[in-house]
Design a protein around this motif. Structure first.
Motif, PDB file in Angstrom:
ATOM      1  N   TYR A  33     -13.604  -8.430  -1.397  1.00  0.00           N
ATOM      2  CA  TYR A  33     -14.242  -8.481  -2.713  1.00  0.00           C
ATOM      3  C   TYR A  33     -14.334  -7.076  -3.311  1.00  0.00           C
ATOM      4  CZ  TYR A  33     -17.915  -8.898  -6.237  1.00  0.00           C
ATOM      5  OH  TYR A  33     -18.631  -8.824  -7.405  1.00  0.00           O
ATOM      6  N   VAL A  34     -14.700  -6.083  -2.489  1.00  0.00           N
ATOM      7  CA  VAL A  34     -14.787  -4.703  -2.970  1.00  0.00           C
ATOM      8  C   VAL A  34     -13.415  -4.220  -3.427  1.00  0.00           C
ATOM      9  CG1 VAL A  34     -15.287  -2.318  -2.288  1.00  0.00           C
ATOM     10  CG2 VAL A  34     -16.779  -4.175  -1.541  1.00  0.00           C
ATOM     11  N   TYR A  35     -12.377  -4.558  -2.662  1.00  0.00           N
ATOM     12  CA  TYR A  35     -11.001  -4.178  -3.028  1.00  0.00           C
ATOM     13  C   TYR A  35     -10.631  -4.725  -4.407  1.00  0.00           C
ATOM     14  CZ  TYR A  35      -5.902  -4.908  -3.118  1.00  0.00           C
ATOM     15  OH  TYR A  35      -4.589  -4.982  -3.490  1.00  0.00           O
ATOM     16  N   GLN A  36     -10.922  -5.987  -4.639  1.00  0.00           N
ATOM     17  CA  GLN A  36     -10.586  -6.584  -5.925  1.00  0.00           C
ATOM     18  C   GLN A  36     -11.442  -6.004  -7.052  1.00  0.00           C
ATOM     19  OE1 GLN A  36      -9.814 -10.927  -5.902  1.00  0.00           O
ATOM     20  NE2 GLN A  36     -10.176 -10.841  -3.699  1.00  0.00           N
ATOM     21  N   LEU A  37     -12.725  -5.788  -6.783  1.00  0.00           N
ATOM     22  CA  LEU A  37     -13.607  -5.207  -7.792  1.00  0.00           C
ATOM     23  C   LEU A  37     -13.177  -3.782  -8.132  1.00  0.00           C
ATOM     24  CD1 LEU A  37     -16.185  -5.546  -9.489  1.00  0.00           C
ATOM     25  CD2 LEU A  37     -17.476  -4.645  -7.551  1.00  0.00           C
ATOM     26  N   PHE A  38     -12.847  -3.002  -7.104  1.00  0.00           N
ATOM     27  CA  PHE A  38     -12.396  -1.625  -7.325  1.00  0.00           C
ATOM     28  C   PHE A  38     -11.097  -1.607  -8.134  1.00  0.00           C
ATOM     29  CE2 PHE A  38      -9.869   2.038  -5.654  1.00  0.00           C
ATOM     30  CZ  PHE A  38     -10.611   3.047  -6.245  1.00  0.00           C
ATOM     31  N   GLY A  39     -10.180  -2.509  -7.788  1.00  0.00           N
ATOM     32  CA  GLY A  39      -8.930  -2.565  -8.524  1.00  0.00           C
ATOM     33  C   GLY A  39      -9.115  -2.959  -9.973  1.00  0.00           C
ATOM     34  N   ALA A  40      -9.953  -3.976 -10.192  1.00  0.00           N
ATOM     35  CA  ALA A  40     -10.181  -4.435 -11.564  1.00  0.00           C
ATOM     36  C   ALA A  40     -10.841  -3.358 -12.414  1.00  0.00           C
ATOM     37  CB  ALA A  40     -11.046  -5.694 -11.542  1.00  0.00           C
ATOM     38  N   ARG A  41     -11.799  -2.642 -11.842  1.00  0.00           N
ATOM     39  CA  ARG A  41     -12.501  -1.613 -12.598  1.00  0.00           C
ATOM     40  C   ARG A  41     -11.627  -0.368 -12.785  1.00  0.00           C
ATOM     41  NH1 ARG A  41     -17.731  -2.395 -13.740  1.00  0.00           N
ATOM     42  NH2 ARG A  41     -18.839  -4.093 -12.681  1.00  0.00           N
ATOM     43  N   SER A  42     -10.772  -0.068 -11.825  1.00  0.00           N
ATOM     44  CA  SER A  42      -9.914   1.113 -11.920  1.00  0.00           C
ATOM     45  C   SER A  42      -8.779   0.911 -12.918  1.00  0.00           C
ATOM     46  CB  SER A  42      -9.330   1.464 -10.552  1.00  0.00           C
ATOM     47  OG  SER A  42     -10.349   1.749  -9.625  1.00  0.00           O
ATOM     48  N   LEU A  43      -8.229  -0.292 -12.943  1.00  0.00           N
ATOM     49  CA  LEU A  43      -7.049  -0.559 -13.744  1.00  0.00           C
ATOM     50  C   LEU A  43      -7.354  -1.243 -15.067  1.00  0.00           C
ATOM     51  CD1 LEU A  43      -4.686  -1.830 -10.897  1.00  0.00           C
ATOM     52  CD2 LEU A  43      -4.859   0.492 -11.820  1.00  0.00           C
ATOM     53  N   GLY A  44      -8.448  -1.998 -15.123  1.00  0.00           N
ATOM     54  CA  GLY A  44      -8.712  -2.789 -16.324  1.00  0.00           C
ATOM     55  C   GLY A  44      -8.067  -4.151 -16.205  1.00  0.00           C
ATOM     56  N   GLU A  45      -8.504  -5.089 -17.056  1.00  0.00           N
ATOM     57  CA  GLU A  45      -8.050  -6.474 -16.926  1.00  0.00           C
ATOM     58  C   GLU A  45      -6.560  -6.651 -17.168  1.00  0.00           C
ATOM     59  OE1 GLU A  45      -9.757  -5.927 -21.108  1.00  0.00           O
ATOM     60  OE2 GLU A  45     -10.219  -5.313 -19.061  1.00  0.00           O
ATOM     61  N   VAL A  46      -5.953  -5.771 -17.981  1.00  0.00           N
ATOM     62  CA  VAL A  46      -4.523  -5.913 -18.279  1.00  0.00           C
ATOM     63  C   VAL A  46      -3.684  -5.358 -17.135  1.00  0.00           C
ATOM     64  CG1 VAL A  46      -2.663  -5.290 -19.841  1.00  0.00           C
ATOM     65  CG2 VAL A  46      -4.908  -5.882 -20.763  1.00  0.00           C
ATOM     66  N   GLU A  47      -3.967  -4.126 -16.734  1.00  0.00           N
ATOM     67  CA  GLU A  47      -3.181  -3.484 -15.682  1.00  0.00           C
ATOM     68  C   GLU A  47      -3.372  -4.152 -14.317  1.00  0.00           C
ATOM     69  OE1 GLU A  47      -0.944  -1.087 -15.941  1.00  0.00           O
ATOM     70  OE2 GLU A  47      -1.196  -1.132 -18.112  1.00  0.00           O
ATOM     71  N   PHE A  48      -4.527  -4.795 -14.128  1.00  0.00           N
ATOM     72  CA  PHE A  48      -4.796  -5.433 -12.836  1.00  0.00           C
ATOM     73  C   PHE A  48      -4.093  -6.777 -12.700  1.00  0.00           C
ATOM     74  CE2 PHE A  48      -7.551  -7.895  -9.870  1.00  0.00           C
ATOM     75  CZ  PHE A  48      -7.441  -7.067  -8.761  1.00  0.00           C
ATOM     76  N   ALA A  49      -3.602  -7.333 -13.787  1.00  0.00           N
ATOM     77  CA  ALA A  49      -2.994  -8.671 -13.768  1.00  0.00           C
ATOM     78  C   ALA A  49      -1.882  -8.816 -12.730  1.00  0.00           C
ATOM     79  CB  ALA A  49      -2.491  -9.037 -15.159  1.00  0.00           C
ATOM     80  N   PRO A  50      -0.939  -7.852 -12.584  1.00  0.00           N
ATOM     81  CA  PRO A  50       0.096  -8.006 -11.545  1.00  0.00           C
ATOM     82  C   PRO A  50      -0.492  -8.065 -10.137  1.00  0.00           C
ATOM     83  CG  PRO A  50       0.754  -6.352 -13.138  1.00  0.00           C
ATOM     84  CD  PRO A  50      -0.686  -6.671 -13.427  1.00  0.00           C
ATOM     85  N   VAL A  51      -1.576  -7.304  -9.891  1.00  0.00           N
ATOM     86  CA  VAL A  51      -2.221  -7.352  -8.580  1.00  0.00           C
ATOM     87  C   VAL A  51      -2.845  -8.721  -8.347  1.00  0.00           C
ATOM     88  CG1 VAL A  51      -3.938  -6.272  -7.072  1.00  0.00           C
ATOM     89  CG2 VAL A  51      -2.703  -4.881  -8.751  1.00  0.00           C
ATOM     90  N   ALA A  52      -3.466  -9.272  -9.398  1.00  0.00           N
ATOM     91  CA  ALA A  52      -4.057 -10.608  -9.285  1.00  0.00           C
ATOM     92  C   ALA A  52      -2.984 -11.645  -8.975  1.00  0.00           C
ATOM     93  CB  ALA A  52      -4.781 -10.968 -10.583  1.00  0.00           C
ATOM     94  N   SER A  53      -1.821 -11.515  -9.605  1.00  0.00           N
ATOM     95  CA  SER A  53      -0.718 -12.445  -9.337  1.00  0.00           C
ATOM     96  C   SER A  53      -0.237 -12.314  -7.900  1.00  0.00           C
ATOM     97  CB  SER A  53       0.443 -12.184 -10.306  1.00  0.00           C
ATOM     98  OG  SER A  53       0.056 -12.419 -11.646  1.00  0.00           O
ATOM     99  N   LEU A  54      -0.137 -11.071  -7.414  1.00  0.00           N
ATOM    100  CA  LEU A  54       0.285 -10.845  -6.032  1.00  0.00           C
ATOM    101  C   LEU A  54      -0.734 -11.418  -5.059  1.00  0.00           C
ATOM    102  CD1 LEU A  54       2.292  -9.551  -4.059  1.00  0.00           C
ATOM    103  CD2 LEU A  54       1.007  -7.405  -4.280  1.00  0.00           C
ATOM    104  N   LEU A  55      -2.018 -11.256  -5.370  1.00  0.00           N
ATOM    105  CA  LEU A  55      -3.068 -11.820  -4.528  1.00  0.00           C
ATOM    106  C   LEU A  55      -2.990 -13.343  -4.489  1.00  0.00           C
ATOM    107  CD1 LEU A  55      -6.099  -9.565  -5.544  1.00  0.00           C
ATOM    108  CD2 LEU A  55      -5.220  -9.856  -3.225  1.00  0.00           C
ATOM    109  N   ALA A  56      -2.769 -13.961  -5.654  1.00  0.00           N
ATOM    110  CA  ALA A  56      -2.696 -15.419  -5.713  1.00  0.00           C
ATOM    111  C   ALA A  56      -1.504 -15.943  -4.920  1.00  0.00           C
ATOM    112  CB  ALA A  56      -2.600 -15.872  -7.170  1.00  0.00           C
TER     113      ALA A  56
END
Length: 422
Positions: A33-56
């Motif tokens: 959860y911390v990893y995802q929160l850190f990524g979302a806050r570091s990159l923003g909702e747009v830049e984090f989208a590819p990471v979210a897709s990779l996670l899914a």
């Protein structure tokens, strides 16, 4: 034959490494959860989208293919081979096919899933391979009853992932960096690489094919995951508004949390269940089928009522008032998750016996029941989905229990004094 006095369940779990397994799973979930929160806050909702897709994509591969591979390894180690031939070629083939399919999905959807970044295709391949290595290692640890090490490997994977993500983010924050961290984390299993071994064919009397075992287990896992994660997609196909789809998604995400711990406890109960199956102690296995079934059924009722009462407030607190779900939906979804856990543990009796074909039949039947329930229901989409999910999981629990129950060979129903699976 009378069964001798044995240490209590909690006492055994406190001393055999199970407590560390549970703790490792909890730590893994928190760090993830911390990893995802850190990524979302570091990159923003747009830049984090590819990471979210990779996670899914990683989650689907892990749940449908890699966890069944872990169970195959556990059975092979516990049963000293456990199949009619070396299971390693089957594992390699399954991972290779999964890599090809995942890479193809990433290639076709690279623009929509990964913002056109082709390097994410390489990360998809690497992530599947490293997670495949991870589950083989964890399966060996569980098969050798090294439950503390299993917990350490689980927690260490998440910790290494977070450390790599933070390190790369301090240099240049990017979606690729977080993707690299996701692929590197599972390599933590190499800490135990020299101390575990996957046996080949060592049990001459076994007639079970590893490929048939794994194929049926993957089919069962696929059916169970459709029931668990397809809700938002089905809601969209039924014409639900965007807000309702979001409500369904976040609610199901929250109520599924207990299954994270359940998936690790599966690795804890499968080795002793396999020992009982190997010894032909059907009466003892039947007792566990009854315990798992009744336990899930009894626990689901108060869980459902409690979730219906406080669940909407919890979702609204975490995600905002706009995400408040209908209380009925939360209640039936939470009850369904408890039933899912029961079916998952009952199904391990079939896995222990190597009879995964019946497991696939049980979950396939459950999927059909859910589809029929959805088609025959009427009213609010979220409530209809929740009820269909609950009906499907009840069908899964009932069918796997019936298919797992086997009439003992000895007429008096007695079993030898072997340790129960705990």
């Amino acid at each position: 034959m009378a069964t001798p006095d044995r240490p209590s369940l909690l006492k055994r779990w406190a001393t055999d490494g199970t407590a560390y397994l549970i703790a490792g799973t909890v730590v893994h979930s928190f760090i993830n959860y911390v990893y995802q929160l850190f990524g979302a806050r570091s990159l923003g909702e747009v830049e984090f989208a590819p990471v979210a897709s990779l996670l899914a994509l990683t989650f689907l591969v892990f749940a449908i293919v890699l966890l069944p591979i872990e169970q195959l390894v556990i059975r092979a180690v516990t049963f000293r081979g456990g199949f009619n031939r070396d299971p390693r070629p089957t594992i390699r083939t399954a991972v290779l096919i999964t890599v090809v399919i995942a890479a193809l999905v990433a290639f076709i959807g690279r623009d929509r899933l990964f913002a056109g970044q082709s390097l994410f295709i390489v990360l998809v391949i690497a992530t599947v391979l490293t997670h495949g290595l991870n589950v083989v290692g964890r399966g060996q640890l569980a098969g050798h009853r090294r439950f503390a090490a299993y917990g350490g490997a689980t927690a260490g994977t998440a910790a290494l992932r977070l450390v790599v993500a933070i390190g790369l983010a301090l240099i240049v924050p990017s979606a690729l960096g977080f993707g690299v961290a996701l692929a590197v984390g599972p390599l933590f299993i190499l800490v135990w690489a020299s101390s575990v071994r996957l046996p080949g064919k060592e049990t001459a009397h076994s007639e079970e094919s590893p490929s048939r075992f794994l194929t049926s287990l993957i089919l069962a896992a696929a059916a169970s995951q459709v029931l668990l994660v397809a809700g938002p997609l089905v809601a969209g196909a039924m014409g639900a508004a965007a807000a309702e789809i979001s409500i369904i998604y976040v609610t199901l995400t929250i109520v599924r949390v207990p299954l994270v711990l359940g998936s690790s406890l599966v690795a804890r109960v499968l080795p002793p269940l396999t020992n009982l199956a190997t010894l032909g102690l059907d009466a003892e296995l039947n007792r566990w089928v009854v315990k798992f079934t009744i336990g899930a059924a009894v626990l689901a009722i108060p869980t459902g009522f409690l979730a219906a009462r406080i669940g909407p407030d919890i979702v609204a607190l975490l995600f905002g008032e706009g995400f408040r779900p209908p209380s009925v939906f939360v209640g039936v979804a939470a009850a369904g998750i408890i039933i899912t856990g029961g079916a998952m543990f009952v199904g391990q009796v079939l896995v222990a016996r190597g009879d995964t074909t019946r497991l696939a039949i049980g979950w396939g039947f459950a999927l059909v029941v859910a589809m029929i329930a959805l088609a025959l229901s009427d009213g609010e989409i979220a409530v209809r989905l929740g009820l269909a999910f609950l009906m499907g999981e009840i069908a899964a629990l009932a069918s796997t229990a019936i298919l797992s129950y086997r009439v003992p060979k000895n007429s008096d129903g007695e079993v030898s004094a072997e340790p129960e699976p705990a």
